[in-house]
Design an enzyme around this catalytic site. Structure first.
Site, PDB file in Angstrom:
ATOM      1  N   ASP A 161       0.858  -1.188   0.000  1.00 33.76           N
ATOM      2  CA  ASP A 161       0.000   0.000   0.000  1.00 33.76           C
ATOM      3  C   ASP A 161       0.889   1.230   0.000  1.00 33.76           C
ATOM      4  O   ASP A 161       1.962   1.237   0.617  1.00 33.76           O
ATOM      5  CB  ASP A 161      -0.913   0.012   1.225  1.00 33.76           C
ATOM      6  CG  ASP A 161      -1.989  -1.061   1.172  1.00 33.76           C
ATOM      7  OD1 ASP A 161      -2.421  -1.416   0.056  1.00 33.76           O
ATOM      8  OD2 ASP A 161      -2.408  -1.544   2.235  1.00 33.76           O
ATOM      9  N   ASP A 211      -6.921  -1.211  -4.694  1.00 35.57           N
ATOM     10  CA  ASP A 211      -7.990  -0.863  -3.750  1.00 35.57           C
ATOM     11  C   ASP A 211      -8.843   0.284  -4.292  1.00 35.57           C
ATOM     12  O   ASP A 211     -10.062   0.281  -4.152  1.00 35.57           O
ATOM     13  CB  ASP A 211      -7.399  -0.443  -2.403  1.00 35.57           C
ATOM     14  CG  ASP A 211      -6.589  -1.522  -1.728  1.00 35.57           C
ATOM     15  OD1 ASP A 211      -6.849  -2.719  -1.979  1.00 35.57           O
ATOM     16  OD2 ASP A 211      -5.683  -1.173  -0.948  1.00 35.57           O
TER      17      ASP A 211
END
Length: 188
Positions: free
Chosen positions: A132, A157
């Site tokens: 991330d 995401d």
């Protein structure tokens, strides 16, 4: 080119482009940043490197291998659903495009889980952590602590979240109809 061929082409193009962009950004961050390192791009946007070992927001509910196998099965189910939409259920292009973005995001995170542990030498197959890097601390206090929007996420995401919001806002009826027809076909 038939309508089905056009839809297959669009879905394939969306999935491939989104997947390549997602993996390129993850690999860049993974190879150029140290874990925990962050760089401010704009006052409300930072690129940083964290690894997520669990599900959304780092929730760890089951073992990593079970979670990865579940993700693979869910991705396969989503692929089958897209196949049904293209070949058996006439749907609007926007709904199909949104569903393709969900698939691209799912595949992006699945690749991390399946390969990154082995590729980067910290775990075995199916035990990789999701990279991330996108952080938007929209509201901070005078000490610079984030007061609003703490999640750090990745392009995969963002594809999933944005597509689901678009589906719920604009294509809810398409979703309901596609699922109802599927249930009606199963009863027949």
């Amino acid at each position: 080119m038939t309508q089905q061929q056009k839809q297959v082409t669009w879905v394939t193009l969306i999935v491939v482009v989104a997947l390549v962009l997602d993996q390129a950004l993850k690999l860049y961050i993974r190879t150029h940043f140290h874990l925990g390192e962050a760089h401010e791009v704009l006052p409300f946007f930072q690129l940083c490197f964290i690894e997520n070992d669990g599900m959304a927001f780092g929730i760890e509910w089951v073992s990593k291998i079970v979670l990865t196998l579940f993700r693979i099965a869910a991705g396969g189910g989503l692929g089958w659903y897209i196949h049904l939409l293209i070949h058996h259920r006439p749907v609007r292009t926007g709904f199909l495009v949104s569903t393709a973005f969900v698939m691209a995001g799912a595949l992006g995170n699945i690749l991390d889980c399946v390969f990154y542990g082995k590729l980067f030498g910290y775990a075995g197959w199916l035990q990789g952590k999701v990279v991330d890097m996108l952080y938007f601390p929209l509201i901070t206090n005078s000490a610079g602590e984030c007061l609003f929007f703490r999640p750090v996420f990745n392009l995969a995401d963002a594809c999933i979240t944005t597509a689901v919001i678009v589906i719920l806002l604009f294509y809810r009826k398409d979703l309901d109809v596609s699922l109802t027809k599927k249930t009606d076909d199963a009863k027949a």
